[in-house]
Scaffold this active site. Structure first.
Site, short mmCIF file in Angstrom:
data_model
loop_
_atom_site.label_atom_id
_atom_site.label_comp_id
_atom_site.label_asym_id
_atom_site.label_seq_id
_atom_site.Cartn_x
_atom_site.Cartn_y
_atom_site.Cartn_z
N SER A 11 0.91 -1.30 -0.37
CA SER A 11 0.03 0.29 0.32
C SER A 11 0.98 1.45 -0.34
O SER A 11 1.92 1.40 0.91
CB SER A 11 -1.35 0.10 1.14
OG SER A 11 -1.72 1.06 1.81
N HIS A 36 -0.87 -1.27 -4.76
CA HIS A 36 -2.29 -0.83 -4.14
C HIS A 36 -2.10 0.74 -3.24
O HIS A 36 -1.50 1.67 -2.77
CB HIS A 36 -2.38 -1.67 -2.71
CG HIS A 36 -3.86 -1.86 -1.70
ND1 HIS A 36 -5.05 -2.10 -2.08
CD2 HIS A 36 -3.92 -0.56 -0.84
CE1 HIS A 36 -5.51 -1.95 -1.86
NE2 HIS A 36 -5.31 -0.76 -0.53
N ASP A 38 -4.67 3.67 -2.38
CA ASP A 38 -5.88 4.27 -1.18
C ASP A 38 -6.33 5.74 -2.01
O ASP A 38 -5.31 6.48 -1.04
CB ASP A 38 -4.94 3.73 -0.29
CG ASP A 38 -5.07 2.74 0.51
OD1 ASP A 38 -3.47 2.02 1.09
OD2 ASP A 38 -5.65 1.46 0.61
N MET A 40 -8.11 8.33 -0.92
CA MET A 40 -9.74 8.69 0.49
C MET A 40 -9.77 10.56 0.71
O MET A 40 -8.54 11.19 -0.18
CB MET A 40 -8.86 8.83 1.67
CG MET A 40 -7.89 7.27 2.41
SD MET A 40 -7.37 7.36 3.93
CE MET A 40 -6.47 6.24 3.78
N HIS A 69 -7.98 1.01 -4.32
CA HIS A 69 -9.24 1.22 -3.27
C HIS A 69 -9.72 2.75 -3.29
O HIS A 69 -9.10 3.67 -2.79
CB HIS A 69 -8.61 0.51 -2.11
CG HIS A 69 -8.78 0.64 -0.58
ND1 HIS A 69 -8.44 -0.19 0.69
CD2 HIS A 69 -10.38 0.48 -0.67
CE1 HIS A 69 -9.39 0.09 1.13
NE2 HIS A 69 -10.62 0.56 1.04
N MET A 71 -11.61 4.77 -0.98
CA MET A 71 -12.60 5.25 -0.10
C MET A 71 -12.95 6.48 0.05
O MET A 71 -12.56 7.66 0.85
CB MET A 71 -11.84 5.40 1.43
CG MET A 71 -10.78 3.52 1.83
SD MET A 71 -9.23 3.55 2.60
CE MET A 71 -8.20 3.52 1.53
N MET A 140 -11.87 -5.45 4.57
CA MET A 140 -11.13 -4.81 5.89
C MET A 140 -10.57 -5.17 6.48
O MET A 140 -11.61 -5.23 8.07
CB MET A 140 -11.67 -3.46 5.61
CG MET A 140 -12.06 -2.32 4.33
SD MET A 140 -10.31 -1.63 3.93
CE MET A 140 -9.64 -1.01 5.26
N ASP A 178 -6.84 -6.07 4.20
CA ASP A 178 -6.28 -4.82 3.84
C ASP A 178 -6.73 -4.27 5.04
O ASP A 178 -7.18 -3.45 5.76
CB ASP A 178 -7.20 -3.88 3.18
CG ASP A 178 -6.03 -2.59 2.85
OD1 ASP A 178 -7.54 -1.98 2.03
OD2 ASP A 178 -5.52 -2.42 3.40
O1 LIG Z 1 -7.02 0.76 3.08
C1 LIG Z 1 -6.00 0.91 4.02
C2 LIG Z 1 -6.55 1.88 5.15
O2 LIG Z 1 -7.68 2.75 5.16
C3 LIG Z 1 -4.93 1.14 3.48
O3 LIG Z 1 -4.73 0.42 2.87
C4 LIG Z 1 -4.40 -0.05 5.01
O4 LIG Z 1 -4.06 0.52 6.41
C5 LIG Z 1 -2.61 -0.92 4.59
O5 LIG Z 1 -1.96 -0.09 5.79
P1 LIG Z 1 -1.43 -1.17 6.76
O6 LIG Z 1 -1.04 -2.50 5.87
O7 LIG Z 1 -0.22 -0.11 7.13
O8 LIG Z 1 -2.48 -1.46 7.24
CO LIG Z 2 -6.53 -0.24 1.41
#
Ligand SMILES: O=C(CO)[C@H](O)[C@H](O)COP(=O)(O)O
Ligand SMILES: [Co+2]
Length: 226
Positions: A11, A36, A38, A40, A69, A71, A140, A178
């Site tokens: 990520s 990955h 993210d 947001m 992803h 969000m 998640m 994730d």
């Molecule tokens: O979607 C996510 C947070 O909303 C990230 O992809 C996820 O937290 C990955 O980070 P880590 O491996 O440090 O937890």
């Molecule tokens: Co993510």
């Protein structure tokens, strides 16, 4: 020697944004399978990460598919932008969609793989009537919005439930995990039935991220493949 079938998706949320090019090259040179990404919006989750211009900059140098992803609220607004910015997989949140079946069809019509992410409180049973329209479910294992959080153990049960639910309708469904994934829980996640492991802080926070990816890639599921 059994070849590992699972995929590793670092990520980029956990990357050093002041040295993003270097971190993209690290992923390119590692055994990771996907990036990955993210995205947001500060509304669906209480954080703002980065947008499509940054994703486009990553895509320019990425030599592996982008697993995006979203969000964000009302993701239909940005599906084409996301595709044009280089997405291979587009995952929307179940909790952010009013017409999920229509959204999934729109993602596939763009030529991307269609994914749905479930927050920790959302049961897998809610996906029953769209399982055939999905390529990936992202379970998640933290509450979305931040990297570096503590893994939620209920995730193992959710993986098994989803694998059972999808067994006849969509046996090829990819189950992605994730949040809080690392070498301490990767084998158990694979045993439970996970296919894709997202790893942010356990990779980018490691002394040697290339080695961290390699360790995750070569973790064996305890269950011998049939
Ligand atoms: O979607 C996510 C947070 O909303 C990230 O992809 C996820 O937290 C990955 O980070 P880590 O491996 O440090 O937890
Ligand atoms: Co993510």
């Amino acid at each position: 020697m059994s070849t590992t079938k699972h995929l590793i998706a670092p990520s980029v949320l956990a990357a050093d944004f002041a040295r993003l090019y270097d971190d993209v090259q690290m992923v390119n040179n590692s055994e990771a399978d996907w990036f990955h990404i993210d995205i947001m919006d500060g509304v669906f989750v209480p954080n703002i990460s980065f947008g499509f211009p940054v994703m486009q900059a990553i895509a320019k140098h990425a030599q592996k598919p982008l697993d995006v992803h979203l969000m964000i609220v009302d993701p239909d607004r940005y599906l084409k932008t996301c595709k044009d910015a280089g997405a291979a997989v587009i995952t929307v949140h179940y909790e952010a969609c009013h017409h999920l079946h229509r959204t999934l069809s729109a993602i596939r019509e763009l030529g991307c793989k269609a994914g749905v992410a479930l927050n920790p409180h959302t049961p897998v049973s809610l996906l029953k009537d769209v399982l055939a329209d999905l390529d990936l479910v992202c379970i998640m294992s933290v509450n979305p919005g931040f990297g570096g959080q503590k893994f939620i153990p209920q995730t193992y049960t959710k993986i098994k439930e989803l694998r059972e639910l999808a067994a006849n309708v969509n046996p090829a469904l990819l189950i992605e995990i994730d949040g809080g994934v690392g070498t301490g829980n990767a084998a158990a996640l694979l045993d439970a039935g996970a296919d894709v492991l997202v790893a942010g802080s356990s990779v980018f926070g490691a002394a040697d991220p290339i080695v961290a990816v390699k360790e995750l890639k070569h973790i064996e599921s305890g269950i011998q493949s049939a």
